[in-house]
Design an enzyme around this catalytic site. Structure first.
Site, PDB file in Angstrom:
ATOM      1  N   TYR A 171      73.039  56.894  70.132  1.00  0.00           N
ATOM      2  CA  TYR A 171      73.015  55.555  69.534  1.00  0.00           C
ATOM      3  C   TYR A 171      72.939  54.412  70.548  1.00  0.00           C
ATOM      4  O   TYR A 171      72.198  53.441  70.319  1.00  0.00           O
ATOM      5  CB  TYR A 171      74.202  55.390  68.584  1.00  0.00           C
ATOM      6  CG  TYR A 171      73.938  56.066  67.270  1.00  0.00           C
ATOM      7  CD1 TYR A 171      73.248  55.411  66.254  1.00  0.00           C
ATOM      8  CD2 TYR A 171      74.327  57.386  67.037  1.00  0.00           C
ATOM      9  CE1 TYR A 171      72.968  56.042  65.050  1.00  0.00           C
ATOM     10  CE2 TYR A 171      74.049  58.029  65.840  1.00  0.00           C
ATOM     11  CZ  TYR A 171      73.366  57.352  64.852  1.00  0.00           C
ATOM     12  OH  TYR A 171      73.069  57.984  63.664  1.00  0.00           O
ATOM     13  N   GLU A 184      78.191  60.741  60.088  1.00  0.00           N
ATOM     14  CA  GLU A 184      77.656  61.984  60.649  1.00  0.00           C
ATOM     15  C   GLU A 184      78.758  62.865  61.226  1.00  0.00           C
ATOM     16  O   GLU A 184      78.664  64.102  61.165  1.00  0.00           O
ATOM     17  CB  GLU A 184      76.600  61.658  61.706  1.00  0.00           C
ATOM     18  CG  GLU A 184      75.317  61.120  61.068  1.00  0.00           C
ATOM     19  CD  GLU A 184      74.441  60.338  62.032  1.00  0.00           C
ATOM     20  OE1 GLU A 184      74.628  60.494  63.263  1.00  0.00           O
ATOM     21  OE2 GLU A 184      73.569  59.576  61.565  1.00  0.00           O
ATOM     22  N   ARG A 239      60.769  70.501  61.526  1.00  0.00           N
ATOM     23  CA  ARG A 239      60.423  70.004  60.201  1.00  0.00           C
ATOM     24  C   ARG A 239      61.566  70.321  59.239  1.00  0.00           C
ATOM     25  O   ARG A 239      62.301  71.291  59.439  1.00  0.00           O
ATOM     26  CB  ARG A 239      59.144  70.669  59.657  1.00  0.00           C
ATOM     27  CG  ARG A 239      57.876  70.376  60.445  1.00  0.00           C
ATOM     28  CD  ARG A 239      57.412  68.949  60.283  1.00  0.00           C
ATOM     29  NE  ARG A 239      56.110  68.759  60.911  1.00  0.00           N
ATOM     30  CZ  ARG A 239      55.940  68.449  62.200  1.00  0.00           C
ATOM     31  NH1 ARG A 239      56.987  68.319  63.002  1.00  0.00           N
ATOM     32  NH2 ARG A 239      54.713  68.270  62.677  1.00  0.00           N
ATOM     33  N   SER A 261      62.664  72.189  51.980  1.00  0.00           N
ATOM     34  CA  SER A 261      63.626  72.469  50.913  1.00  0.00           C
ATOM     35  C   SER A 261      63.839  73.968  50.776  1.00  0.00           C
ATOM     36  O   SER A 261      62.897  74.758  50.914  1.00  0.00           O
ATOM     37  CB  SER A 261      63.115  71.919  49.576  1.00  0.00           C
ATOM     38  OG  SER A 261      62.983  70.525  49.616  1.00  0.00           O
ATOM     39  N   ILE A 273      57.634  71.363  44.003  1.00  0.00           N
ATOM     40  CA  ILE A 273      58.304  72.344  43.155  1.00  0.00           C
ATOM     41  C   ILE A 273      59.458  73.035  43.866  1.00  0.00           C
ATOM     42  O   ILE A 273      60.369  73.564  43.219  1.00  0.00           O
ATOM     43  CB  ILE A 273      57.289  73.413  42.661  1.00  0.00           C
ATOM     44  CG1 ILE A 273      57.882  74.245  41.526  1.00  0.00           C
ATOM     45  CG2 ILE A 273      56.811  74.300  43.814  1.00  0.00           C
ATOM     46  CD1 ILE A 273      56.889  75.203  40.890  1.00  0.00           C
ATOM     47  N   PRO A 318      62.356  72.251  45.735  1.00  0.00           N
ATOM     48  CA  PRO A 318      63.761  71.990  45.382  1.00  0.00           C
ATOM     49  C   PRO A 318      64.023  72.185  43.897  1.00  0.00           C
ATOM     50  O   PRO A 318      65.128  72.586  43.510  1.00  0.00           O
ATOM     51  CB  PRO A 318      63.970  70.529  45.804  1.00  0.00           C
ATOM     52  CG  PRO A 318      62.609  69.924  45.793  1.00  0.00           C
ATOM     53  CD  PRO A 318      61.685  71.024  46.213  1.00  0.00           C
ATOM     54  N   PHE A 335      59.416  63.718  50.685  1.00  0.00           N
ATOM     55  CA  PHE A 335      59.276  64.580  51.850  1.00  0.00           C
ATOM     56  C   PHE A 335      58.978  63.678  53.040  1.00  0.00           C
ATOM     57  O   PHE A 335      58.043  62.878  53.001  1.00  0.00           O
ATOM     58  CB  PHE A 335      58.137  65.586  51.673  1.00  0.00           C
ATOM     59  CG  PHE A 335      58.455  66.673  50.691  1.00  0.00           C
ATOM     60  CD1 PHE A 335      59.695  67.287  50.696  1.00  0.00           C
ATOM     61  CD2 PHE A 335      57.525  67.086  49.755  1.00  0.00           C
ATOM     62  CE1 PHE A 335      60.014  68.293  49.788  1.00  0.00           C
ATOM     63  CE2 PHE A 335      57.826  68.098  48.848  1.00  0.00           C
ATOM     64  CZ  PHE A 335      59.070  68.696  48.864  1.00  0.00           C
ATOM     65  N   PRO A 366      60.074  60.658  56.032  1.00  0.00           N
ATOM     66  CA  PRO A 366      60.773  59.384  55.958  1.00  0.00           C
ATOM     67  C   PRO A 366      60.521  58.711  54.611  1.00  0.00           C
ATOM     68  O   PRO A 366      59.406  58.710  54.104  1.00  0.00           O
ATOM     69  CB  PRO A 366      60.144  58.570  57.105  1.00  0.00           C
ATOM     70  CG  PRO A 366      59.551  59.578  58.016  1.00  0.00           C
ATOM     71  CD  PRO A 366      59.128  60.710  57.148  1.00  0.00           C
TER      72      PRO A 366
END
Length: 402
Positions: A96, A138, A207, A210, A278, A280, A390, A392
């Site tokens: 950060y 987090e 990447r 789901s 399809i 998730p 899917f 950002p």
């Protein structure tokens, strides 16, 4: 840390310029960040960078933070959503200060003399508060991931034990941990990050995919669409489809994400998906069929044609387990044996969707915009509508769904 009234006024005064210059600032930010810290390319999705999606998403986040700087609790849902992605990618507190340094440099670089010392100092203070919010959220997510039975903090090695073609575009990968430990449970709709080294790439590629099945402690299943026609987005999916074979390994994170269904509720549920969206929904459907088969479920899937439609038998098997389930398919191409043809629209939804239903939507952005607007036209409230992007998150404020 509380922000002073002067800092809040200064931040709010920058809202108009962020609306115009936000993407310029975030584009410059990533350029400067990666020049100074190329090792961070091991974390970021390169295709989202090349397509400008990450820059736009960050610009939207900065803009929202500026608007709500005096009521940051309004952006907590967005913070949590992004924090899930950060945790799944291994973003840590040490990252950060680096991000803050280059975000301020980018503001100064793009705005020039308009970025006065007062503005830079105000944004430094504001960034510190926002960063602390992310770090706190987090930290709890990392702790929760490790505390689950079988959980781990970052990535660990998984072996591909089965590879199954589901359609002309989608292939499923069954992944088992190399340490052979039982896997932690996940909520149906959540995703994992996969990370791999591809021989001709300088940095690790990762990447999010789901999970596409109901939970089992033995394996995780992801189902991946080959994106070969959409360079650079197809680099990882093409590798998975063409090069990754049974017996080979990739690294996997603990499941994450805030888009999931409570499968034990009694409220009717409608699952709407387009294309690979399809995945998730299938996890939700099969989980409900296994654990709450009395629930009323409506499953709606849109595909271009029969060749690219995946999981037809799996959907039907789940429907057969439900005491009150209905399944519909929409084919874009005319003349096919679907329940509807063309594109998802309000008329279709009015015919199918119950007014008292909770609705989950996933698919391409244009598909979701049409679906969400249609659901609102049917009289459903934003509290009833849930959706997942899917990559950002793009801007769907025009349809104002939650």
């Amino acid at each position: 840390m509380m922000l002073s009234e002067q800092t809040i006024r200064t931040i709010k005064a920058t809202v108009p310029v962020l609306e115009v210059k936000g993407t310029d600032i975030t584009t410059r930010f990533y350029q400067m960040l990666f020049e100074a810290h190329p090792e961070l390319l091991n974390i970021f999705n390169h295709s989202n960078q090349e397509q400008g999606r990450q820059q736009t998403a960050l610009a939207n986040t900065v803009y929202a933070a500026a608007i709500h700087i005096d009521q940051l609790e309004a952006i907590i849902p967005a913070v949590k959503r992004i924090a899930h992605k950060h945790r799944s990618l291994g973003v840590k507190p040490d990252h950060y200060p680096i991000v803050g340094e280059f975000l301020l440099k980018a503001i100064k670089d793009v705005l020039g003399d308009a970025a006065t010392d007062e503005i830079i100092q105000a944004w430094a203070e504001a960034y510190g508060v926002i960063a602390d919010a992310f770090i706190s959220v987090e930290k709890e997510m990392y702790k929760d991931a490790e505390s689950k039975d079988g959980g781990w903090e970052d990535f660990k090695a998984f072996r591909v034990v089965k590879k199954e073609k589901e359609s002309s575009l989608i292939t499923s990968f069954y992944l088992q941990p190399e340490d052979e430990q039982p896997l932690p449970a996940y909520e149906p709709g959540q995703y994992i990050s996969v990370r791999m080294q591809i021989s001709d790439e300088d940095y690790l590629l990762n990447r999010q995919y789901s999970l596409s099945s109901a939970y089992t402690p033995d394996y995780y299943r992801i189902s991946v669409k080959k994106e070969a026609d959409h360079s650079p987005n197809g680099r990882v999916s093409t590798y998975l489809h063409k090069e990754l074979e049974v017996g080979q390994s990739i690294e996997v994170s603990v499941p994450a994400g805030d888009f999931y269904a409570n499968i034990h509720e009694r409220t009717p549920i409608t699952l709407i998906s387009g294309g690979v969206g399809i995945t998730p929904m299938l996890s939700m459907l099969t989980s409900i069929a296994e654990q709450n088969s009395e629930r009323n479920v409506t499953f709606i899937h849109a595909a271009r044609n029969e060749e690219v439609r995946a999981f037809e038998r799996e959907v039907q098997d789940a429907m057969n387990q439900l005491s009150s389930g209905e399944s519909y398919v929409i084919y874009e191409q005319k003349g096919l044996s679907g329940d509807f043809e063309g594109y998802l629209n309000t008329e279709m939804l009015k015919e199918i969707v119950r007014k008292d239903s909770l609705v989950y939507v996933c698919g391409p952005a244009s598909f979701m915009e049409a679906g969400i607007r249609g659901l609102q036209d049917c009289g459903l409230s934003s509290d009833q509508i849930h959706y997942e992007f899917f990559g950002p998150a793009l801007d769907l404020e025009t349809v104002s769904a939650g």
